[in-house]
Each structure stands twice: as C-alpha cells, then as structure tokens.
Design an enzyme around this catalytic site. Structure first.
Site, short mmCIF file in Angstrom:
data_model
loop_
_atom_site.label_atom_id
_atom_site.label_comp_id
_atom_site.label_asym_id
_atom_site.label_seq_id
_atom_site.Cartn_x
_atom_site.Cartn_y
_atom_site.Cartn_z
CG ASP A 199 -3.02 -4.63 -3.15
OD1 ASP A 199 -3.18 -5.33 -4.28
OD2 ASP A 199 -3.61 -5.28 -2.01
CG ASP A 243 -2.00 -1.12 1.12
OD1 ASP A 243 -2.11 -1.84 0.18
OD2 ASP A 243 -2.75 -1.21 2.26
#
Length: 356
Positions: free
Chosen positions: A206, A185
């Site tokens: 991600d 992230d």
C-alpha cells in the site's frame, strides 16, 4: 493500514488538538482562497546547510522562520546532505518551495518513525500551494528492520509496520524529480489536487495510499516485495480511498515504469469507490496477472474504477486480470483523466515558480 492523521478531517476542516485539550479548526483552503495571488515569482530565498555555513542547519528551522499566512513564494534552498529530522509545513504557511540542490540523490530527509500514520511520517505538508523539487523523503524504520525479518517472524512478531516517508494534505501541491522511500505506506496522498512529475516511489505494501486527487507523470515505481518476510508473497502499489461516486479523488499514472522484485498488484480498494488508472505505463514482470484486489470492497466490485489503457511491458497482459477491471477508450481517457481535466482545471500548475 491506519488512516487517522494527527488531526481529524471533517468536510475539509482540519481540527488540531492542543496539549490543554482545546482545539483549533482550519479550513484546508482558508490560506489560499483569501491571499494575494502569489504568481510564479519567488519573493524570498533562504538556504539550509547541515554543516552550519548558512543561517539554518535544519529544514524545519527554515520553515519555522516563514511568517504565518504567507502570501508570496518563499524558496527554501537545501544544500546536499542527509538531514535526519521530521519536517512539517503547517496549514497556515502556503507558498513554500523546497528545493534540494543537486537533485534527489544528493539531498535526503530521513527519519525512523513507525506504527501509526498520524505520527510516523518523515515529511508532512498541510498547506496549500507547496512545491518540492529534488529531495528524497525516506522512512528508514522497515528498511533497517529488514535484516531481522526472518527472526521476528519465527518468534511470531509482526515487524513490518506503517512507516510513512511523506503525507500530503494541501491542495495544489506539486513534486518534481523527488523521491519517496519506504516499505509499507510510503506515500500518504491524503487529499487535495497533487501533481508528481518524474518522481521515484519505493515500497511493497500500500505504498501509495489515501484519497488525493493526483496525477503521477513519468514516475518510477520500484516494488520491493522481496524485502518483506517470506510469508508475504504479494504486495500492493496503491490503496486508494475514494468514498463515493461524487468524490473527485483518484490516482492517475501516465507513462513511467513499474519494476522491482517479487510480485505486486497494481492496487487494492481501500475506499468503496476506489479509482486508479494507469495509461501508457511500462509495467514490468513484477506485476501479478490478477492485477487488482477488491480487498475491503468484495461484493461491490462494480463501484471500483480500475483501468489500464495503452500500457506495455511484460506485466501489461490483461487477459488474466480481474473480470471487473474497467474498459476505457482513449477518448474518454483524454476527456476525463488528462492532466488538464483531472487536476489542472484552473491552470495552477502553469503558475508555479520555475522549478529548473
């Protein structure tokens, strides 16, 4: 991946809770729709130097000195160094230009926040009309923990945690020659129109995610999947959160390079209408043959908009891609997904202050 920020988002409203449990509400665009057009001139320059040779030793102190409801561009010039701090530009301070002297390899902002996307980010920008040049934002938590990954996995502890380098909320935000370094992230591209030019983004899981309407031009994407614990074999570059067919958000990557270690997929669908396009990008061997993952949207792949156009490199062979990857003509690409048509319809990028 937790997507709840330190405030609630509702129809473009930011709802902040205070220690007294009261709350304040701001509309994302309130501070850009009703202010004087700042043009491209810098009205004021303030300088940050961690050695104390200037008025401000921290970047946050310099931002705090800018008046609320600012209507003119303020240049915050940051001298080279490693700044260990969290930095936040609040919603009521638009027209802020952060410039690292010497470029992203010389000016770094780093912190080790982790666990949640609403508390971990090293850099947070809530205001509209923000420009950043020549700064690297880093979250050191997972990177520092990497040496202990194998011991932690053996003991059944999940040591890899959401640990954001940056999160961007405001409309008309632009980043030039800047870096974003993390593992999971890394860059929370939350919402609004954003432009990234000649930037560097590093991570494994991600590491570009959110519901921004963003154009990434000539971006270096460094995949570091081999830094993950050995049970994790494949990473994901994007997790885009487009929520409906009318949602304007999406990530468009033009040019640039995807490289690194391990195997990575170009994206997995966080939102039901997730949209990511790579075109003219050099995709290295690190890109897995499947290319994409429906993730939370399995069974609804027809709504997902993932495409590759005129890409090159060892990872650009699409013969083994998922069957539901979209086909797109160059004419449609230019019509709907060029910089001007996708994020710059009102020519806001050309009105930014000089970044060189």
């Amino acid at each position: 991946m937790e997507l709840f920020p330190p405030l609630f988002l509702l129809n473009s409203l930011l709802i902040f809770f205070t220690p007294s449990s009261a709350f304040r509400v701001f509309r994302i665009s309130d501070y850009s729709e009703n202010v004087i057009n700042a043009g491209s001139k810098v009205a004021q320059t303030i300088t940050v130097d961690k050695s104390g040779h200037e008025a401000f030793k921290t970047i946050q102190a310099a931002i705090d000195s800018i008046p609320s409801e600012n209507t003119q561009w303020v240049l915050v010039q940051i001298n080279p160094g490693i700044y260990i701090e969290k930095v936040s530009i609040p919603v009521d301070k638009p027209f802020v230009f952060l410039k690292g002297i010497g470029g992203r390899t010389q000016t770094t902002v780093t912190f080790d926040g982790h666990d949640q996307t609403d508390t971990s980010s090293t850099f947070s920008s809530f205001a509209d009309n923000v420009v950043v040049q020549g700064i690297t934002f880093k979250n050191s938590f997972n990177l520092a923990a990497a040496l202990n990954f194998e011991d932690e996995i053996t003991n059944g502890v999940n040591v890899v945690k959401p640990a954001l380098a940056a999160r961007i909320y405001g409309d008309k935000s632009a980043f030039f020659e800047s870096g974003f370094v993390g593992l999971q992230d890394t860059l929370f591209d939350v919402q609004g129109r954003h432009y990234f030019k000649t930037c560097y983004i590093e991570g494994a899981i991600d590491f570009i995610f959110g519901s921004g309407q963003s154009f990434y031009e000539d971006t270096l994407i460094n995949v570091t999947v081999e830094a993950l614990p050995s049970p994790i074999r494949v990473g994901f570059i994007t997790a885009q959160g487009r929520s409906s067919s009318n949602d304007p958000s999406g990530f468009v990557f033009k040019g640039g390079l995807v490289f690194g270690s391990g195997q990575v997929q170009l994206g997995r669908a966080y939102g039901p209408y997730s949209r990511v396009i790579f075109y003219g990008t050099n995709l290295g061997a690190v890109v897995a043959p499947q290319g994409w993952d429906a993730w939370r949207q399995k069974g609804h792949e027809g709504n997902i908009m993932y495409a590759e156009v005129n890409c090159k490199g060892q990872g650009s062979d699409t013969t083994k891609r998922v069957a539901w990857e979209k086909k797109m003509s160059t004419s449609d690409l230019n019509k709907y997904y060029s910089k001007s048509s996708f994020v710059d319809q009102d020519l806001w990028i050309s009105k930014l202050p000089e970044t060189m």
